[in-house]
Every structure is written in structure tokens, then in C-alpha cells.
Design a protein around this motif. Sequence first.
Motif, PDB file in Angstrom:
ATOM      1  N   PRO A   9       0.803  -1.291   0.246  1.00 31.70           N
ATOM      2  CA  PRO A   9       0.580  -0.323   0.043  1.00 31.70           C
ATOM      3  C   PRO A   9       0.715   1.296  -0.066  1.00 31.70           C
ATOM      4  O   PRO A   9       0.352   2.118  -0.777  1.00 31.70           O
ATOM      5  CB  PRO A   9      -0.838  -0.153   1.474  1.00 31.70           C
ATOM      6  CG  PRO A   9      -0.837  -1.342   1.945  1.00 31.70           C
ATOM      7  CD  PRO A   9       0.749  -2.404   0.670  1.00 31.70           C
ATOM      8  N   THR A  10       2.097   1.065   0.656  1.00 25.92           N
ATOM      9  CA  THR A  10       3.070   2.137   0.860  1.00 25.92           C
ATOM     10  C   THR A  10       3.248   2.275  -0.517  1.00 25.92           C
ATOM     11  O   THR A  10       3.311   4.187  -1.059  1.00 25.92           O
ATOM     12  CB  THR A  10       4.062   2.126   1.918  1.00 25.92           C
ATOM     13  OG1 THR A  10       3.472   1.784   3.675  1.00 25.92           O
ATOM     14  CG2 THR A  10       5.371   3.404   1.650  1.00 25.92           C
ATOM     15  N   PHE A  11       3.756   1.554  -1.521  1.00 27.95           N
ATOM     16  CA  PHE A  11       4.688   1.915  -2.676  1.00 27.95           C
ATOM     17  C   PHE A  11       2.709   2.353  -3.317  1.00 27.95           C
ATOM     18  O   PHE A  11       3.291   3.294  -4.748  1.00 27.95           O
ATOM     19  CB  PHE A  11       4.838   0.356  -3.760  1.00 27.95           C
ATOM     20  CG  PHE A  11       6.094   0.409  -2.990  1.00 27.95           C
ATOM     21  CD1 PHE A  11       7.056   0.773  -2.567  1.00 27.95           C
ATOM     22  CD2 PHE A  11       6.428  -1.221  -3.410  1.00 27.95           C
ATOM     23  CE1 PHE A  11       8.177   0.742  -1.925  1.00 27.95           C
ATOM     24  CE2 PHE A  11       7.821  -1.623  -2.551  1.00 27.95           C
ATOM     25  CZ  PHE A  11       8.654  -0.813  -2.457  1.00 27.95           C
ATOM     26  N   ILE A  12       1.817   1.702  -3.573  1.00 31.06           N
ATOM     27  CA  ILE A  12       0.702   2.192  -4.443  1.00 31.06           C
ATOM     28  C   ILE A  12       0.456   3.759  -3.570  1.00 31.06           C
ATOM     29  O   ILE A  12       0.205   4.821  -5.223  1.00 31.06           O
ATOM     30  CB  ILE A  12      -0.603   1.475  -4.546  1.00 31.06           C
ATOM     31  CG1 ILE A  12      -0.201  -0.096  -4.853  1.00 31.06           C
ATOM     32  CG2 ILE A  12      -1.607   1.631  -5.006  1.00 31.06           C
ATOM     33  CD1 ILE A  12      -0.897  -1.332  -4.599  1.00 31.06           C
ATOM     34  N   SER A  13       0.136   3.870  -3.330  1.00 23.20           N
ATOM     35  CA  SER A  13      -0.111   5.649  -2.230  1.00 23.20           C
ATOM     36  C   SER A  13       0.813   6.488  -2.808  1.00 23.20           C
ATOM     37  O   SER A  13       0.617   8.386  -3.259  1.00 23.20           O
ATOM     38  CB  SER A  13      -1.067   5.116  -1.033  1.00 23.20           C
ATOM     39  OG  SER A  13       0.738   5.595  -0.093  1.00 23.20           O
ATOM     40  N   LEU A  14       2.202   6.348  -2.705  1.00 23.06           N
ATOM     41  CA  LEU A  14       3.856   7.408  -2.710  1.00 23.06           C
ATOM     42  C   LEU A  14       3.497   6.985  -4.812  1.00 23.06           C
ATOM     43  O   LEU A  14       3.875   8.348  -5.164  1.00 23.06           O
ATOM     44  CB  LEU A  14       4.891   7.043  -2.579  1.00 23.06           C
ATOM     45  CG  LEU A  14       4.572   7.217  -0.783  1.00 23.06           C
ATOM     46  CD1 LEU A  14       5.606   6.628  -0.548  1.00 23.06           C
ATOM     47  CD2 LEU A  14       3.648   8.379  -0.207  1.00 23.06           C
ATOM     48  N   MET A  15       4.116   6.223  -5.217  1.00 23.55           N
ATOM     49  CA  MET A  15       5.072   5.319  -6.398  1.00 23.55           C
ATOM     50  C   MET A  15       3.307   5.811  -7.570  1.00 23.55           C
ATOM     51  O   MET A  15       3.701   6.122  -8.397  1.00 23.55           O
ATOM     52  CB  MET A  15       5.538   4.696  -6.418  1.00 23.55           C
ATOM     53  CG  MET A  15       6.250   5.047  -5.804  1.00 23.55           C
ATOM     54  SD  MET A  15       7.756   6.257  -5.556  1.00 23.55           S
ATOM     55  CE  MET A  15       8.694   6.427  -7.005  1.00 23.55           C
ATOM     56  N   GLY A  16       2.584   5.140  -7.188  1.00 25.55           N
ATOM     57  CA  GLY A  16       1.040   4.912  -8.002  1.00 25.55           C
ATOM     58  C   GLY A  16       0.770   6.313  -8.817  1.00 25.55           C
ATOM     59  O   GLY A  16       1.224   6.285 -10.346  1.00 25.55           O
ATOM     60  N   PRO A  17       0.505   7.349  -8.393  1.00 22.63           N
ATOM     61  CA  PRO A  17       0.076   8.512  -8.978  1.00 22.63           C
ATOM     62  C   PRO A  17       1.681   8.957  -9.916  1.00 22.63           C
ATOM     63  O   PRO A  17       1.470  10.248 -10.848  1.00 22.63           O
ATOM     64  CB  PRO A  17      -0.439   9.648  -7.719  1.00 22.63           C
ATOM     65  CG  PRO A  17      -0.607   8.997  -6.901  1.00 22.63           C
ATOM     66  CD  PRO A  17       0.975   7.399  -6.682  1.00 22.63           C
TER      67      PRO A  17
END
Length: 194
Positions: free
Chosen positions: A121-129
Motif C-alpha cells: 500500500p505504501t508503494f501504491i499510494s506514493l509511487m502510483g500517482p
Amino acid sequence: MTSRALAVALAAGSFSLAAAAVGIAQGAPAPAAAPAAKAGAPAPAAAGKPAPLVILDFKPTLSDLMTMLIQPRHIKLWAAAQQRNWTLAAFELNEMRSAFDKIAATIPKYPQPSASVDLAPTFISLMGPKIQQVNGALSAQNAMQFTTAFNDLTVTCNSCHEALNHPYLVIKVPDTTGYPNQDFRPVPGAAPLK
């Protein structure tokens, strides 16, 4: 001597040295019989056959995986975009996104003094956008938009490092590719990445 001639000379010397080593090894007498295998050790190879593959008990750290999987993709993504090779840049971005997934699957929780961090979830929230912004620039084939999005992606990498108590791990926009054996220029007629 030009750098190309020097590289060819070094490669030729390396190949000659390797060929000599193989020749020496092939002419060497067979090694003495090995002592009896320990319990849990792989079975010895049958006469004339290669030894079975031994999988080492390697447990990569988050740092190992970032250095092996993310950092090279970051450099290659930048290098491809600098050459306006949008197909290769899109490929490298997809590889980077996939590498984040692999890292989160390998190390689901990253230990911190106060609590563990769930990496997926950290990667998704930070890097996704940020990855979506870069993807938009690549889809538009817009170099200025790419530069802004890539800078934002890079800043986000450093923000994550700071949040994980590693502010000394500073990633930057590359000065050079670091991959002298890869041509990042577009290939005429290459199909776009789908």
C-alpha cells in the motif's frame, strides 16, 4: 588509442584469457574423490554430468532489491526518454512498476522502530500517482511533461527514503546513462508498446 579501440582490445584480451583458462581446465587431471557428502548437501554429480544446481539461501533486503530492480529502471527510463524513444521508456516504466510489486511481494512488511510499514500500500499510494504522471507524458510523447513528471517521481523516491529513516539515500536525475552497452535511441519502425 580511441575508447572504442581500447574497448575492443580489452574484450579481445578477456576472450583470449577465458579461452586459455578453459583450455587449461580441460587439460587438468580429474580432481580427487570428494569426502562423503554431509546430510542435507546436494547429491554429487554423476560421472561426466554437471553438478545439480544449488539454490543458495539468499534473502535480499529492501536495499538489495531497490538497487537491483528499481534504480536501473529509473536510469534506463530517463535515458530512453532523453532519446525520445517513447516505446523503450514505456517498457522501462512498466518494468519499474512491476518491480515495486515484486519487492512488496518479497518483503511485505518493512520493519521500523515504531512499527512495520506495509510496502504494497505504501508503494501504491506514493509511487502510483507519479508513475501515472510519467506514463501520461510518455503517451503524449511530450519531453517537457516527461521532465516534470520524472523529477516528481525522483523527489518521491527521496521522500520515501526519508520516511523510512534513510535520508542519506538520495536519488537524482541521472547525469549519464551508466549503460554504455545499450543504445537508447529509437529503432525505426519498432512497434509501440501495448
